[in-house]
Design a protein around this motif. Structure first.
Motif, PDB file in Angstrom:
ATOM      1  N   ALA A  44       0.832  -1.206   0.000  1.00  0.00           N
ATOM      2  CA  ALA A  44       0.000   0.000   0.000  1.00  0.00           C
ATOM      3  C   ALA A  44       0.866   1.255   0.000  1.00  0.00           C
ATOM      4  CB  ALA A  44      -0.930  -0.014   1.218  1.00  0.00           C
ATOM      5  N   ARG A  45       1.999   1.198   0.702  1.00  0.00           N
ATOM      6  CA  ARG A  45       2.896   2.354   0.729  1.00  0.00           C
ATOM      7  C   ARG A  45       3.430   2.657  -0.671  1.00  0.00           C
ATOM      8  NH1 ARG A  45       6.433   0.456   3.994  1.00  0.00           N
ATOM      9  NH2 ARG A  45       8.057  -0.079   2.482  1.00  0.00           N
ATOM     10  N   GLU A  46       3.780   1.635  -1.422  1.00  0.00           N
ATOM     11  CA  GLU A  46       4.299   1.835  -2.772  1.00  0.00           C
ATOM     12  C   GLU A  46       3.253   2.474  -3.676  1.00  0.00           C
ATOM     13  OE1 GLU A  46       5.575  -1.932  -4.114  1.00  0.00           O
ATOM     14  OE2 GLU A  46       7.382  -1.997  -2.858  1.00  0.00           O
ATOM     15  N   VAL A  47       1.990   2.077  -3.505  1.00  0.00           N
ATOM     16  CA  VAL A  47       0.921   2.651  -4.332  1.00  0.00           C
ATOM     17  C   VAL A  47       0.839   4.153  -4.102  1.00  0.00           C
ATOM     18  CG1 VAL A  47      -1.567   2.756  -4.708  1.00  0.00           C
ATOM     19  CG2 VAL A  47      -0.432   0.535  -4.497  1.00  0.00           C
ATOM     20  N   ILE A  48       0.822   4.579  -2.851  1.00  0.00           N
ATOM     21  CA  ILE A  48       0.663   5.997  -2.529  1.00  0.00           C
ATOM     22  C   ILE A  48       1.899   6.801  -2.917  1.00  0.00           C
ATOM     23  CG2 ILE A  48       0.392   7.636  -0.616  1.00  0.00           C
ATOM     24  CD1 ILE A  48      -1.424   5.544   0.696  1.00  0.00           C
ATOM     25  N   GLU A  49       3.060   6.210  -2.742  1.00  0.00           N
ATOM     26  CA  GLU A  49       4.289   6.942  -3.060  1.00  0.00           C
ATOM     27  C   GLU A  49       4.554   7.017  -4.558  1.00  0.00           C
ATOM     28  OE1 GLU A  49       6.859   6.037   1.032  1.00  0.00           O
ATOM     29  OE2 GLU A  49       7.231   4.856  -0.785  1.00  0.00           O
ATOM     30  N   GLN A  50       4.259   5.931  -5.270  1.00  0.00           N
ATOM     31  CA  GLN A  50       4.578   5.893  -6.694  1.00  0.00           C
ATOM     32  C   GLN A  50       3.421   6.327  -7.587  1.00  0.00           C
ATOM     33  OE1 GLN A  50       6.726   2.391  -7.997  1.00  0.00           O
ATOM     34  NE2 GLN A  50       7.459   1.981  -5.891  1.00  0.00           N
ATOM     35  N   VAL A  51       2.198   6.325  -7.032  1.00  0.00           N
ATOM     36  CA  VAL A  51       1.034   6.808  -7.793  1.00  0.00           C
ATOM     37  C   VAL A  51       0.337   7.852  -6.929  1.00  0.00           C
ATOM     38  CG1 VAL A  51      -0.920   6.082  -9.228  1.00  0.00           C
ATOM     39  CG2 VAL A  51       0.833   4.401  -8.596  1.00  0.00           C
ATOM     40  N   PRO A  52       0.969   9.000  -6.682  1.00  0.00           N
ATOM     41  CA  PRO A  52       0.420   9.979  -5.739  1.00  0.00           C
ATOM     42  C   PRO A  52      -0.952  10.517  -6.136  1.00  0.00           C
ATOM     43  CG  PRO A  52       2.241  10.913  -7.006  1.00  0.00           C
ATOM     44  CD  PRO A  52       2.254   9.438  -7.266  1.00  0.00           C
ATOM     45  N   GLU A  53      -1.245  10.508  -7.436  1.00  0.00           N
ATOM     46  CA  GLU A  53      -2.560  11.000  -7.873  1.00  0.00           C
ATOM     47  C   GLU A  53      -3.704  10.072  -7.460  1.00  0.00           C
ATOM     48  OE1 GLU A  53      -0.479   9.244 -11.578  1.00  0.00           O
ATOM     49  OE2 GLU A  53       0.038  10.127  -9.639  1.00  0.00           O
ATOM     50  N   SER A  54      -3.364   8.892  -6.935  1.00  0.00           N
ATOM     51  CA  SER A  54      -4.396   7.959  -6.463  1.00  0.00           C
ATOM     52  C   SER A  54      -4.655   8.097  -4.969  1.00  0.00           C
ATOM     53  CB  SER A  54      -3.971   6.515  -6.759  1.00  0.00           C
ATOM     54  OG  SER A  54      -2.896   6.120  -5.898  1.00  0.00           O
ATOM     55  N   ARG A  55      -4.041   9.100  -4.314  1.00  0.00           N
ATOM     56  CA  ARG A  55      -4.056   9.162  -2.852  1.00  0.00           C
ATOM     57  C   ARG A  55      -5.465   9.226  -2.287  1.00  0.00           C
ATOM     58  NH1 ARG A  55       0.405  12.573   0.234  1.00  0.00           N
ATOM     59  NH2 ARG A  55       1.537  10.972  -0.924  1.00  0.00           N
ATOM     60  N   GLU A  56      -6.334  10.073  -2.827  1.00  0.00           N
ATOM     61  CA  GLU A  56      -7.691  10.188  -2.284  1.00  0.00           C
ATOM     62  C   GLU A  56      -8.466   8.886  -2.450  1.00  0.00           C
ATOM     63  OE1 GLU A  56      -9.848  13.460  -3.801  1.00  0.00           O
ATOM     64  OE2 GLU A  56      -8.797  14.940  -2.551  1.00  0.00           O
ATOM     65  N   LEU A  57      -8.300   8.263  -3.604  1.00  0.00           N
ATOM     66  CA  LEU A  57      -8.983   6.988  -3.839  1.00  0.00           C
ATOM     67  C   LEU A  57      -8.427   5.907  -2.911  1.00  0.00           C
ATOM     68  CD1 LEU A  57      -9.099   7.082  -7.739  1.00  0.00           C
ATOM     69  CD2 LEU A  57     -10.991   7.512  -6.153  1.00  0.00           C
TER      70      LEU A  57
END
Length: 375
Positions: free
Chosen positions: A311-324
């Motif tokens: 989950a950390r990699e998703v938020i760090e590497q795809v920051p535009e997905s943070r709200e979702l």
């Protein structure tokens, strides 16, 4: 008072056959035996009170089958419902003519398709059918479709929503019903949404609900796919949620949450949600306070180092997905514990219950709506 000579003789003849199961109709005072040759019957002729006579009949059967007149020890009721009955004795239990012994067989870990056939002959009821369909060996065997057909026919008569959810969940297992029957179940779910929860549990990615991908799906897809290629389960779950199947899942879950019939439907729905979003769970202890889990999700997205690596990699590497991702983290934590404090203080149903669970349902709709592109 002993058994009449006629009954003693006929029962001994019956018991000396190679029996597969015995069933006793206590209202009609008839003993049925199942063997390879078919079904045999012994009509009893009591010479005392029926209850006393049946006790003697069961003692005779138990002595012949187990070598002891004690029969099945009913005090083991809870033990047998936990599937702890020894597998080597299952065939003998079906020859006792006792309902509790049959229940022990259908709950046993060693249940086979053939034992399921015998148990179904001995005691056909919806609870036994559900129990046996939880065993893969029965689902894949000849008895699977038979039990599924019974549950489908009995569904209109089920009174408890939790039983409806479980019956639908079980009959939707692969190979048990055809597509037309599945569509009919889905149509009935539009009037009784307990059916829909069964679909959410068994077919989360194959719901007959029309949907389109999230508006941001195409934008986020390449980055998520890159993480998925690296084996990231959190990225796979977020992509799954934003694609067509996930959108259908969220639409259906929201439909159920708008008007659940009772507490059992709410609990089953939250179980389905928790299982669906499990790959995105932040890894904290189960939360009973909605405000706490909302804060946990917000904080984890602001400080992703607190999250498990995927989950950390998703938020760090795809920051535009943070709200979702934050909304997915909320729904991943929104399990049964969040409604336990509410349901512990009330047994309300219907509209009253729906008002009671608004502290849970309002944030549920908010974050489900964000994942659906509605906010």
């Amino acid at each position: 008072m002993e058994l009449s000579n006629e009954d003693a003789l006929r029962l001994n003849v019956l018991l000396n056959q190679d029996l597969q199961a015995i069933r006793i109709d206590e209202s009609k005072m008839i003993v049925y035996g199942l063997s390879d040759k078919g079904e045999a019957t012994v009509s009893l002729n009591p010479n005392c009170r029926d209850e006393q006579y049946l006790k003697q009949v069961k003692e005779l059967i138990s002595t012949q089958v187990l070598g002891s007149p004690g029969g099945y020890p009913v005090f083991l009721r809870r033990w047998t419902r936990m599937g702890q009955t020894k597998d080597k004795s299952l065939d003998k239990l079906l020859q006792l003519g006792e309902s509790e012994a049959v229940v022990a067989v259908v709950h046993a870990e060693g249940l086979t398709d053939d034992l399921a056939r015998r148990a179904w002959w001995a005691m056909p009821c919806s609870e036994n059918a559900r129990c046996m369909l939880r065993r893969e060996t029965v689902v894949q065997g000849e008895m699977g479709p038979v039990l599924a057909e019974f549950l489908l026919e009995f569904l209109p008569f089920e009174e408890e929503p939790r039983d409806i959810v479980e019956s639908v969940r079980l009959v939707l297992q692969p190979g048990l019903i055809d597509e037309a029957t599945k569509q009919d179940l889905w149509a009935k779910g539009q009037r009784k949404n307990a059916y829909l929860v069964g679909f959410l549990k068994t077919l989360p990615d194959a719901l007959p609900e029309p949907a389109t991908p999230h508006p941001e799906f195409e934008t986020l897809q390449p980055a998520l796919d890159a993480l998925i290629e690296q084996g990231n389960p959190a990225a796979r779950q977020l992509r799954r949620t934003l694609d067509t199947p996930g959108q259908a899942f969220l639409k259906t879950a929201s439909q159920v949450m708008k008007k659940p019939a009772n507490q059992d439907v709410v609990v089953a729905l939250l179980e389905a949600m928790e299982e669906y979003f499990a790959p995105l769970h932040p890894g904290c202890e189960p939360c009973r306070e909605v405000d706490t889990l909302l804060e946990t999700a917000r904080r984890c997205c602001e400080e992703p180092q607190q999250l498990p690596a995927p989950a950390r990699e998703v938020i760090e590497q795809v920051p535009e997905s943070r709200e979702l991702a934050e909304s997915a983290l909320v729904l991943a934590q929104m399990g049964v514990p969040v409604v336990n404090p509410i349901f512990a203080a009330t047994d309300s149903v219907g509209s009253v219950m729906r008002r009671k669970i608004e502290p849970v349902s309002i944030p549920f709709f908010e974050h489900a709506g964000r994942l659906l592109g509605e906010s």
